[in-house]
Design a protein around this motif. Sequence first.
Motif, PDB file in Angstrom:
ATOM      1  N   UNK A   1     -30.123  92.567 -44.550  1.00  0.00           N
ATOM      2  CA  UNK A   1     -29.057  93.001 -43.638  1.00  0.00           C
ATOM      3  C   UNK A   1     -29.112  92.227 -42.329  1.00  0.00           C
ATOM      4  N   UNK A   2     -30.321  91.917 -41.849  1.00  0.00           N
ATOM      5  CA  UNK A   2     -30.452  91.110 -40.633  1.00  0.00           C
ATOM      6  C   UNK A   2     -29.929  89.705 -40.869  1.00  0.00           C
ATOM      7  N   UNK A   3     -30.253  89.153 -42.027  1.00  0.00           N
ATOM      8  CA  UNK A   3     -29.790  87.809 -42.383  1.00  0.00           C
ATOM      9  C   UNK A   3     -28.259  87.780 -42.449  1.00  0.00           C
ATOM     10  N   UNK A   4     -27.662  88.810 -43.037  1.00  0.00           N
ATOM     11  CA  UNK A   4     -26.203  88.894 -43.138  1.00  0.00           C
ATOM     12  C   UNK A   4     -25.570  89.037 -41.757  1.00  0.00           C
ATOM     13  N   UNK A   5     -26.187  89.843 -40.892  1.00  0.00           N
ATOM     14  CA  UNK A   5     -25.666  90.016 -39.534  1.00  0.00           C
ATOM     15  C   UNK A   5     -25.735  88.705 -38.765  1.00  0.00           C
ATOM     16  N   UNK A   6     -26.815  87.974 -38.914  1.00  0.00           N
ATOM     17  CA  UNK A   6     -26.968  86.677 -38.252  1.00  0.00           C
ATOM     18  C   UNK A   6     -25.919  85.695 -38.759  1.00  0.00           C
ATOM     19  N   UNK A   7     -25.683  85.684 -40.061  1.00  0.00           N
ATOM     20  CA  UNK A   7     -24.671  84.791 -40.634  1.00  0.00           C
ATOM     21  C   UNK A   7     -23.287  85.122 -40.097  1.00  0.00           C
ATOM     22  N   UNK A   8     -22.957  86.413 -39.979  1.00  0.00           N
ATOM     23  CA  UNK A   8     -21.652  86.808 -39.425  1.00  0.00           C
ATOM     24  C   UNK A   8     -21.528  86.363 -37.977  1.00  0.00           C
ATOM     25  N   UNK A   9     -22.581  86.559 -37.187  1.00  0.00           N
ATOM     26  CA  UNK A   9     -22.575  86.151 -35.782  1.00  0.00           C
ATOM     27  C   UNK A   9     -22.380  84.636 -35.666  1.00  0.00           C
TER      28      UNK A   9
ATOM     29  N   UNK B   1     -18.863  83.533 -36.438  1.00  0.00           N
ATOM     30  CA  UNK B   1     -17.928  83.915 -35.388  1.00  0.00           C
ATOM     31  C   UNK B   1     -18.111  83.071 -34.120  1.00  0.00           C
ATOM     32  N   UNK B   2     -19.323  82.647 -33.841  1.00  0.00           N
ATOM     33  CA  UNK B   2     -19.674  82.049 -32.560  1.00  0.00           C
ATOM     34  C   UNK B   2     -19.688  80.523 -32.557  1.00  0.00           C
ATOM     35  N   UNK B   3     -20.010  79.909 -33.679  1.00  0.00           N
ATOM     36  CA  UNK B   3     -20.233  78.465 -33.717  1.00  0.00           C
ATOM     37  C   UNK B   3     -19.301  77.759 -34.687  1.00  0.00           C
TER      38      UNK B   3
END
Length: 63
Positions: A6-14, A17-19
């Motif tokens: 879930x942390x990996x998925x959240x990081x991928x979404x961020x 969105x950001x880069x």
Amino acid sequence: MGIIESQRAATARYNKKTYDRIEIFVHKGKKQMIKDFAKKQGLSTNKFINNAIDKAMSEQGDA
């Protein structure tokens, strides 16, 4: 989904969105030379490349 996944998925979404991503091609062997040079400067490869781009653009007055 476990905590790590879930942390990996959240990081991928961020990151999505950001880069923006840019893919570059270099001759065989040059990638490792760039990585080694960046490390000697105390930088990640990504930070080194971004700094080089920013410097080149600021020297031309485009940044």
